[in-house]
Design a protein around this motif. Structure first.
Motif, mmCIF file in Angstrom:
data_model
loop_
_atom_site.group_PDB
_atom_site.id
_atom_site.type_symbol
_atom_site.label_atom_id
_atom_site.label_comp_id
_atom_site.label_asym_id
_atom_site.label_seq_id
_atom_site.Cartn_x
_atom_site.Cartn_y
_atom_site.Cartn_z
ATOM 1 N N GLY A 195 28.281 -30.022 -4.174
ATOM 2 C CA GLY A 195 28.330 -31.369 -3.627
ATOM 3 C C GLY A 195 28.546 -31.300 -2.123
ATOM 4 N N GLY A 196 28.600 -32.461 -1.449
ATOM 5 C CA GLY A 196 28.836 -32.441 0.002
ATOM 6 C C GLY A 196 28.303 -33.674 0.687
ATOM 7 N N PHE A 197 27.883 -33.493 1.984
ATOM 8 C CA PHE A 197 27.488 -34.632 2.819
ATOM 9 C C PHE A 197 26.255 -34.289 3.647
ATOM 10 N N VAL A 198 25.414 -35.311 3.857
ATOM 11 C CA VAL A 198 24.337 -35.218 4.835
ATOM 12 C C VAL A 198 24.659 -36.253 5.921
ATOM 13 N N PHE A 199 24.820 -35.783 7.175
ATOM 14 C CA PHE A 199 25.113 -36.680 8.297
ATOM 15 C C PHE A 199 23.839 -36.879 9.103
ATOM 16 N N VAL A 221 14.819 -44.489 1.343
ATOM 17 C CA VAL A 221 15.771 -43.411 1.063
ATOM 18 C C VAL A 221 16.365 -43.581 -0.332
ATOM 19 N N ILE A 222 16.783 -44.786 -0.659
ATOM 20 C CA ILE A 222 17.402 -45.045 -1.961
ATOM 21 C C ILE A 222 16.408 -44.783 -3.082
ATOM 22 N N ASP A 223 15.158 -45.208 -2.891
ATOM 23 C CA ASP A 223 14.135 -44.983 -3.914
ATOM 24 C C ASP A 223 13.881 -43.481 -4.110
ATOM 25 N N SER A 224 13.820 -42.756 -3.015
ATOM 26 C CA SER A 224 13.533 -41.322 -3.097
ATOM 27 C C SER A 224 14.679 -40.575 -3.793
ATOM 28 N N LEU A 225 15.908 -40.903 -3.433
ATOM 29 C CA LEU A 225 17.060 -40.253 -4.078
ATOM 30 C C LEU A 225 17.154 -40.654 -5.546
ATOM 31 N N GLY A 226 16.636 -41.815 -5.878
ATOM 32 C CA GLY A 226 16.654 -42.265 -7.260
ATOM 33 C C GLY A 226 15.711 -41.473 -8.156
ATOM 34 N N ILE A 272 15.682 -38.260 -8.323
ATOM 35 C CA ILE A 272 16.368 -37.050 -8.774
ATOM 36 C C ILE A 272 16.808 -37.240 -10.222
ATOM 37 N N THR A 273 16.509 -36.264 -11.062
ATOM 38 C CA THR A 273 16.885 -36.349 -12.479
ATOM 39 C C THR A 273 17.725 -35.135 -12.883
ATOM 40 N N PRO A 274 18.690 -35.359 -13.779
ATOM 41 C CA PRO A 274 19.150 -36.656 -14.301
ATOM 42 C C PRO A 274 19.723 -37.525 -13.190
ATOM 43 N N GLN A 275 19.935 -38.794 -13.485
ATOM 44 C CA GLN A 275 20.369 -39.741 -12.462
ATOM 45 C C GLN A 275 21.636 -39.262 -11.781
ATOM 46 N N LEU A 276 21.603 -39.294 -10.440
ATOM 47 C CA LEU A 276 22.713 -38.757 -9.652
ATOM 48 C C LEU A 276 23.447 -39.902 -8.955
ATOM 49 N N PRO A 277 24.742 -40.047 -9.185
ATOM 50 C CA PRO A 277 25.502 -41.067 -8.442
ATOM 51 C C PRO A 277 25.721 -40.590 -6.998
ATOM 52 N N PHE A 278 25.329 -41.377 -6.023
ATOM 53 C CA PHE A 278 25.503 -41.007 -4.609
ATOM 54 C C PHE A 278 25.860 -42.254 -3.817
ATOM 55 N N GLU A 279 26.304 -42.052 -2.591
ATOM 56 C CA GLU A 279 26.607 -43.168 -1.687
ATOM 57 C C GLU A 279 25.825 -42.969 -0.399
ATOM 58 N N GLY A 311 31.757 -46.235 18.727
ATOM 59 C CA GLY A 311 30.695 -47.124 19.153
ATOM 60 C C GLY A 311 29.306 -46.616 18.839
ATOM 61 N N ILE A 312 29.197 -45.447 18.208
ATOM 62 C CA ILE A 312 27.896 -44.890 17.839
ATOM 63 C C ILE A 312 27.756 -44.956 16.317
ATOM 64 N N GLU A 313 26.595 -45.429 15.867
ATOM 65 C CA GLU A 313 26.374 -45.555 14.421
ATOM 66 C C GLU A 313 25.681 -44.304 13.878
ATOM 67 N N VAL A 314 26.297 -43.751 12.866
ATOM 68 C CA VAL A 314 25.680 -42.632 12.128
ATOM 69 C C VAL A 314 25.589 -43.042 10.659
ATOM 70 N N TRP A 315 24.719 -42.303 9.918
ATOM 71 C CA TRP A 315 24.569 -42.606 8.503
ATOM 72 C C TRP A 315 25.025 -41.399 7.669
ATOM 73 N N VAL A 316 25.649 -41.737 6.540
ATOM 74 C CA VAL A 316 26.218 -40.706 5.675
ATOM 75 C C VAL A 316 25.631 -40.815 4.272
ATOM 76 N N VAL A 317 25.170 -39.664 3.738
ATOM 77 C CA VAL A 317 24.816 -39.583 2.312
ATOM 78 C C VAL A 317 25.892 -38.718 1.662
ATOM 79 N N GLU A 318 26.689 -39.330 0.819
ATOM 80 C CA GLU A 318 27.788 -38.616 0.161
ATOM 81 C C GLU A 318 27.336 -38.201 -1.248
ATOM 82 N N VAL A 319 27.368 -36.896 -1.511
ATOM 83 C CA VAL A 319 26.823 -36.347 -2.756
ATOM 84 C C VAL A 319 27.956 -35.717 -3.569
ATOM 85 N N PRO A 320 28.225 -36.224 -4.771
ATOM 86 C CA PRO A 320 29.267 -35.597 -5.597
ATOM 87 C C PRO A 320 28.755 -34.295 -6.218
#
Length: 567
Positions: free
Chosen positions: A44-48, A70-75, A77-84, A92-101
């Motif tokens: 598991g881990g993170f994509v920044f 992004v959500i469709d593509s990650l969806g 993955i089989t079996p279904q993977l819970p992610f955030e 003041g800088i916006e970054v995006w996080v994909v949190e993977v259990p």
């Protein structure tokens, strides 16, 4: 969701097995999905998204359309993977996080492929071996753990084999078979179907479902795979394959007679039996049953014994071969362990080497590539190629004890003198297969033979032979002209009216004693009780039956032995 402090700590450490940096959202969203799949198949881990390779926070902007992609593509993955997937404001800088259990249903697959995070990179598994090793690590591809649908194990259960298992595993007879099987975890928890290992170990005919589950035993003439002298195939439950093929192998090896003045003579097998047992258990437990076109093979040559099985060493064991144990078939291995047929795990290879060395033999040779094999070097026979001659010798009171049943004796021109010679204990004992034995163990006294030369005395009493006392097996040896000259070719010899007194050997006496107490024991049970080979039990039972000591009532499988006389 990560806090800013946690995010900064992770960025400060840089990329590793659980953290991946992306300067911006990849133009091909599938690349992000592959990274996420790789993390799920690891720890598991993170994509920044918005952090460069120098650990600098540069920020990233993702609109709703890209976010949906992004959500469709990650969806996918089989079996279904819970992610955030969420934004995080850092100074003041916006970054995006994909949190993977860390995944609970490994392996995770994306677009038909398996990706695994190793170190700071994501790798696609391409070869069959890579995939097999990975699946084993995640405990999802053991052949013997797979459920077998449409198979009623209780209806197909080999009851006799199951009873032997329970006895050796020290399981009480009071427990119902179904409960025993449940306690052994033979049923898949999800489907309720029996596991493949349970079918192979306990069903009467597992080869009907798994055609690759059998052992091939071959005896070759000489040292090459040219001429086959014997060819046997053993099916049925894995334990019965083990017992029958081991007995076949032992029957093909020589026995050494050790003379001890302080006690009875001992018979010692030319190869250490415990080493052969260990090698055979390993072959049945560690073979690759996914290789449907290959089986366990035992090959016996004049100079060696080779036991081979499909599947080389697992990569996890190769670097520490001989000291680490990991089975392809943990269920099968566990059943053998419960029957106390496996020594301390990881000690098998050193133990086989030590047993060979104790007998003055070299270490076994291990081939770990492709078909795994163990080669045991046989002892050289002291009688190989020996021609026995005692031409012209006249022998009085010939009492022959032989290990060469069925030896063809050619006595052309033999001169027979003093017919009416008293012959005692003219009985041949044999370990040689396929030989028809007459008078096995029979003691014949006062054999009166009709002859034109009545009254002639045999001379040269007590002739000394250079081979006196030599223990010889010499399977299939043909002995010609054994020291007797004759002018009475074609003389018909009859023993009409001879009184025959049958003397039983130790095994026959023990069999009578056991069967007089309980006649339902099978040949397999008697093999274990007497610690002799199956062929030895069958040969002696046949002798006792032919000579009127016992008879069989009922079928071979469910009948019993009746003792008619003990002497």
């Amino acid at each position: 969701m990560l806090s800013v402090e946690q995010f900064l700590q992770l960025v400060g450490k840089g990329e590793d097995s659980q953290v991946e940096f992306k300067v911006s959202l990849p133009s091909k969203v599938r690349e992000l999905a592959e990274e996420v799949c790789g993390l799920a198949n690891a720890e598991g881990g993170f994509v920044f998204i918005g952090v460069d390779d120098d650990n600098q926070i540069v920020g990233a902007s993702i609109d709703n359309a890209k976010r949906s992609a992004v959500i469709d593509s990650l969806g996918e993955i089989t079996p279904q993977l819970p992610f955030e997937f969420y934004p995080l404001a850092v100074g003041g800088i916006e970054v995006w996080v994909v949190e993977v259990p860390r995944g609970n249903n490994l392996p995770y697959i994306y677009s038909g492929s398996v990706f695994v995070r190793q170190g700071a990179t994501c790798r696609k598994l391409r070869s069959r071996d890579e995939m097999m090793n990975f699946f084993r690590e995640c405990n999802s591809l053991h052949f013997d753990s797979a459920p077998v649908s449409n198979f009623d194990l209780m209806a197909e259960l080999d009851k006799e084999n199951f009873c032997v298992f329970c006895r050796k595993a020290r399981i009480s007879d009071d427990v119902e078979p179904l409960q025993v099987l449940r306690n052994l975890n033979v049923f898949d928890t999800r489907s309720g179907c029996p596991k493949a290992g349970a079918v192979m170990f306990f069903a009467e005919h597992p080869e009907h479902r798994f055609p690759q589950s059998w052992v091939h035993c071959v005896r070759f003439k000489g040292k090459e795979n040219v001429m086959i002298l014997d060819d046997k195939r053993y099916f049925g439950p894995i334990y019965q394959q083990y017992v029958q093929s081991l007995n076949w192998l032992i029957d093909k090896l020589e026995l050494r007679i050790v003379v001890d003045d302080a006690g009875p003579h001992k018979e010692i097998l030319e190869l250490p039996e415990d080493a052969l047992r260990e090698a055979l258990v390993n072959a049945l437990s560690h073979r690759d049953y996914y290789e449907a076109g290959a089986v366990v093979v035992i090959s016996v040559y004049d100079d060696r014994v080779v036991i081979s099985n499909p599947g080389g060493l697992l990569s996890e064991v190769a670097d520490d071969f001989g000291h680490r144990s990991l089975s392809r078939n943990p269920f099968v291995f566990d059943m053998f362990t419960r029957m106390h047929l496996v020594e301390q795990v990881g000690s098998g290879i050193p133990r086989m080497c030590r047993l060979m060395n104790d007998m003055g033999l070299p270490d076994p040779v291990f081939n770990t590539k492709g078909m795994f094999s163990i080669t045991f070097s046989r002892m050289e026979s002291e009688n190989d190629g020996v021609e026995l001659k005692n031409e012209g010798v006249e022998i009085e009171n010939v009492g022959i004890k032989s290990e060469n049943d069925g030896v063809e004796l050619e006595n052309d021109g033999v001169e027979l003198k003093n017919e009416g010679v008293e012959i005692e204990n003219v009985g041949m004992k044999s370990e040689n297969e396929g030989v028809e034995l007459k008078n096995d163990g029979v003691e014949i006294e006062n054999v009166g033979i009709k002859s034109e030369n009545d009254g002639v005395e045999l001379e040269n009493d007590g002739v000394e032979s250079e081979n006196d006392g030599v223990g010889m097996k010499n399977d299939g040896v043909e002995i010609e002209n054994v020291g007797i000259k004759s002018e009475n070719e074609g003389v018909e010899m009859k023993n009409d009216g001879v009184e025959i007194k049958i003397k039983l050997n130790k095994t026959q006496s023990n069999l009578l004693e056991i069967l007089s107490r309980n006649g339902v024991f099978s040949a397999k049970d008697l093999t274990e009780m007497l610690s002799v080979s199956l062929s030895t039990v069958e040969r002696n039972l046949s002798f006792l039956q032919k000579n009127g000591f016992i008879k069989r009532e009922g079928s071979d499988r469910y009948g019993k032995w009746i003792v008619l006389k003990k002497k």
